[in-house]
Design a protein around this motif. Structure first.
Motif, PDB file in Angstrom:
ATOM      1  N   VAL A  97      -2.120   9.478  -1.203  1.00  0.00           N
ATOM      2  CA  VAL A  97      -3.143   9.049  -0.715  1.00  0.00           C
ATOM      3  C   VAL A  97      -4.568  10.040  -1.170  1.00  0.00           C
ATOM      4  N   ALA A  98      -4.402  11.097  -0.822  1.00  0.00           N
ATOM      5  CA  ALA A  98      -5.445  12.212  -1.165  1.00  0.00           C
ATOM      6  C   ALA A  98      -5.871  11.672  -2.559  1.00  0.00           C
ATOM      7  N   GLU A  99      -5.174  11.568  -3.579  1.00  0.00           N
ATOM      8  CA  GLU A  99      -5.576  10.979  -5.066  1.00  0.00           C
ATOM      9  C   GLU A  99      -6.253   9.758  -4.924  1.00  0.00           C
ATOM     10  N   LEU A 100      -5.819   9.061  -4.468  1.00  0.00           N
ATOM     11  CA  LEU A 100      -6.492   7.387  -4.341  1.00  0.00           C
ATOM     12  C   LEU A 100      -7.809   7.620  -3.703  1.00  0.00           C
ATOM     13  N   TYR A 146      -6.604  -1.650  -1.575  1.00  0.00           N
ATOM     14  CA  TYR A 146      -6.164  -0.439  -1.145  1.00  0.00           C
ATOM     15  C   TYR A 146      -4.961  -0.525  -0.631  1.00  0.00           C
ATOM     16  N   LYS A 147      -4.201  -1.428  -0.036  1.00  0.00           N
ATOM     17  CA  LYS A 147      -2.943  -1.539   0.502  1.00  0.00           C
ATOM     18  C   LYS A 147      -1.932  -1.369  -0.569  1.00  0.00           C
ATOM     19  N   ARG A 148      -2.147  -2.141  -1.776  1.00  0.00           N
ATOM     20  CA  ARG A 148      -1.248  -2.339  -2.859  1.00  0.00           C
ATOM     21  C   ARG A 148      -1.228  -0.938  -3.491  1.00  0.00           C
ATOM     22  N   LEU A 149      -2.527  -0.268  -3.766  1.00  0.00           N
ATOM     23  CA  LEU A 149      -2.574   0.942  -4.081  1.00  0.00           C
ATOM     24  C   LEU A 149      -1.654   2.042  -3.369  1.00  0.00           C
ATOM     25  N   ILE A 150      -1.881   1.905  -2.265  1.00  0.00           N
ATOM     26  CA  ILE A 150      -0.983   2.936  -1.114  1.00  0.00           C
ATOM     27  C   ILE A 150       0.237   2.876  -1.551  1.00  0.00           C
ATOM     28  N   VAL A 151       0.874   1.577  -1.478  1.00  0.00           N
ATOM     29  CA  VAL A 151       2.137   1.565  -1.286  1.00  0.00           C
ATOM     30  C   VAL A 151       3.061   1.351  -2.990  1.00  0.00           C
ATOM     31  N   GLU A 152       2.085   1.258  -3.890  1.00  0.00           N
ATOM     32  CA  GLU A 152       2.529   1.226  -5.316  1.00  0.00           C
ATOM     33  C   GLU A 152       3.447   2.374  -5.587  1.00  0.00           C
ATOM     34  N   LEU A 161       6.543  -0.258   5.378  1.00  0.00           N
ATOM     35  CA  LEU A 161       5.594   0.295   4.593  1.00  0.00           C
ATOM     36  C   LEU A 161       4.414  -0.683   4.327  1.00  0.00           C
ATOM     37  N   GLU A 162       4.555  -1.831   4.138  1.00  0.00           N
ATOM     38  CA  GLU A 162       3.676  -2.711   4.020  1.00  0.00           C
ATOM     39  C   GLU A 162       2.487  -2.620   5.256  1.00  0.00           C
ATOM     40  N   ARG A 163       3.152  -2.471   6.482  1.00  0.00           N
ATOM     41  CA  ARG A 163       2.306  -2.299   7.440  1.00  0.00           C
ATOM     42  C   ARG A 163       1.611  -0.911   7.697  1.00  0.00           C
ATOM     43  N   ILE A 164       2.236  -0.160   7.193  1.00  0.00           N
ATOM     44  CA  ILE A 164       1.634   1.255   7.002  1.00  0.00           C
ATOM     45  C   ILE A 164       0.103   1.179   5.958  1.00  0.00           C
ATOM     46  N   GLY A 165       0.619   0.488   4.810  1.00  0.00           N
ATOM     47  CA  GLY A 165      -0.490   0.480   3.714  1.00  0.00           C
ATOM     48  C   GLY A 165      -1.698  -0.307   4.365  1.00  0.00           C
ATOM     49  N   LEU A 166      -1.185  -1.274   5.088  1.00  0.00           N
ATOM     50  CA  LEU A 166      -2.209  -2.429   5.660  1.00  0.00           C
ATOM     51  C   LEU A 166      -3.326  -1.695   6.533  1.00  0.00           C
ATOM     52  N   ALA A 167      -2.637  -0.752   7.544  1.00  0.00           N
ATOM     53  CA  ALA A 167      -3.480   0.097   8.309  1.00  0.00           C
ATOM     54  C   ALA A 167      -4.270   1.163   7.820  1.00  0.00           C
ATOM     55  N   LEU A 168      -3.475   1.941   6.749  1.00  0.00           N
ATOM     56  CA  LEU A 168      -4.217   2.728   6.285  1.00  0.00           C
ATOM     57  C   LEU A 168      -5.416   2.390   5.321  1.00  0.00           C
ATOM     58  N   GLY A 169      -5.235   1.393   4.536  1.00  0.00           N
ATOM     59  CA  GLY A 169      -6.115   0.631   3.883  1.00  0.00           C
ATOM     60  C   GLY A 169      -7.510   0.399   4.499  1.00  0.00           C
ATOM     61  N   ARG A 170      -7.264  -0.124   5.961  1.00  0.00           N
ATOM     62  CA  ARG A 170      -8.330  -0.402   6.652  1.00  0.00           C
ATOM     63  C   ARG A 170      -9.006   0.949   7.191  1.00  0.00           C
ATOM     64  N   PHE A 171      -8.488   1.815   7.475  1.00  0.00           N
ATOM     65  CA  PHE A 171      -9.129   3.255   7.583  1.00  0.00           C
ATOM     66  C   PHE A 171      -9.626   3.925   6.617  1.00  0.00           C
ATOM     67  N   ILE A 172      -9.009   3.818   5.302  1.00  0.00           N
ATOM     68  CA  ILE A 172      -9.727   4.296   4.186  1.00  0.00           C
ATOM     69  C   ILE A 172     -11.019   3.537   3.993  1.00  0.00           C
ATOM     70  N   LEU A 173     -11.044   2.419   4.096  1.00  0.00           N
ATOM     71  CA  LEU A 173     -12.242   1.567   3.575  1.00  0.00           C
ATOM     72  C   LEU A 173     -13.456   1.790   4.729  1.00  0.00           C
ATOM     73  N   GLY A 174     -12.974   1.870   6.176  1.00  0.00           N
ATOM     74  CA  GLY A 174     -14.080   2.234   7.041  1.00  0.00           C
ATOM     75  C   GLY A 174     -14.754   3.460   6.689  1.00  0.00           C
ATOM     76  N   GLY A 175     -13.922   4.561   6.427  1.00  0.00           N
ATOM     77  CA  GLY A 175     -14.341   5.875   6.150  1.00  0.00           C
ATOM     78  C   GLY A 175     -15.150   5.762   4.600  1.00  0.00           C
ATOM     79  N   ILE A 176     -14.710   5.129   3.406  1.00  0.00           N
ATOM     80  CA  ILE A 176     -15.434   5.056   2.341  1.00  0.00           C
ATOM     81  C   ILE A 176     -16.908   4.313   2.531  1.00  0.00           C
ATOM     82  N   ASP A 205      -3.578  12.705   8.200  1.00  0.00           N
ATOM     83  CA  ASP A 205      -3.124  12.815   9.591  1.00  0.00           C
ATOM     84  C   ASP A 205      -2.575  11.349  10.103  1.00  0.00           C
ATOM     85  N   TYR A 206      -3.476  10.426   9.775  1.00  0.00           N
ATOM     86  CA  TYR A 206      -3.128   9.323   9.992  1.00  0.00           C
ATOM     87  C   TYR A 206      -1.940   8.434   9.650  1.00  0.00           C
ATOM     88  N   LEU A 207      -1.668   8.990   8.082  1.00  0.00           N
ATOM     89  CA  LEU A 207      -0.465   8.562   7.574  1.00  0.00           C
ATOM     90  C   LEU A 207       0.696   9.140   8.475  1.00  0.00           C
TER      91      LEU A 207
END
Length: 213
Positions: A97-100, A146-152, A161-176, A205-207
């Motif tokens: 996730v950090a490298e992404l 983002y979700k696809r890249l997180i779970v890839e 895992l799909e649920r985690i990718g979706l939630a984390l993708g939303r979080f990362i997008l907001g931060g970016i 932390d969110y992950l």
């Protein structure tokens, strides 16, 4: 006819010439948006920029909104291809996730004009009555990338895992998105880097929270 049916309808036969013409119109639209901004761009200007007749443009795209959606889809495809090219999956989920996030930011820094275009298109869609669907479509596409890249490379199609990718993708997008606006407004590289590292810490932390819940 609804917006979605207009998008799904494709009256153009998939000949080589029509595919090339469509791609040229999309490139012309992106060039016009990067040069002039959404406020000054019309389909007539896009046609001139792409060196096609206005009637040809409307043969391929029945409205300005469907053309803008095609531009966004093209940008997302390029973005995903670049991430997949340079991102190396790590067995450690947090490291991945950090490298992404760092890869996303490198892409942002390489494509400032495209970032302006995407921000302007979001505001245009939200402020234009009847075009709000375009903003929703745009953000759904970002989150899906983002979700696809997180779970890839996680080696499973587990719904959790799909649920985690979706939630984390939303979080990362907001931060970016926040970092992009801050970076463009303040032009402070050190502050931006600090914000990026803070986003990585927060995403990790969110992950952990998502994995435990």
């Amino acid at each position: 006819m609804t917006k979605n049916s207009a998008i799904e309808r494709n009256p153009v036969r998939p000949t080589t010439k029509s595919v090339e013409t469509r791609a040229r119109i999309i490139r012309g639209a992106l060039d016009a948006l990067e040069t002039h901004g959404i406020g000054e761009v019309t389909t007539r200007k896009i046609a001139a920029n792409a060196k096609v007749r206005l009637a040809t443009l409307h043969y391929h795209f029945d409205s300005k909104e469907t053309l803008l959606l095609a531009v966004l889809e093209d940008l997302n495809a390029s973005m995903l291809a670049r991430y997949q090219e340079e991102l190396r999956n790590s067995d450690d989920f947090e490291t991945h996730v950090a490298e992404l996030i760092r890869s996303i930011w490198r892409y942002v820094e390489r494509t400032p004009e495209q970032q302006f275009v995407q921000l302007e298109l979001t505001l245009y869609a939200l402020r234009t009555k009847g075009s709000e669907w375009l903003a929703a479509k745009q953000y759904d596409a970002y989150i899906d990338v983002y979700k696809r890249l997180i779970v890839e490379g996680r080696g499973t199609q587990d719904p959790a895992l799909e649920r985690i990718g979706l939630a984390l993708g939303r979080f990362i997008l907001g931060g970016i998105d926040g970092l992009i606006l801050q970076s463009f407004a303040l032009r402070d590289a050190a502050d931006t880097q600090a914000g990026l590292e803070a986003l990585i810490v927060a995403a990790r932390d969110y992950l952990r929270h998502l994995l435990d819940s």
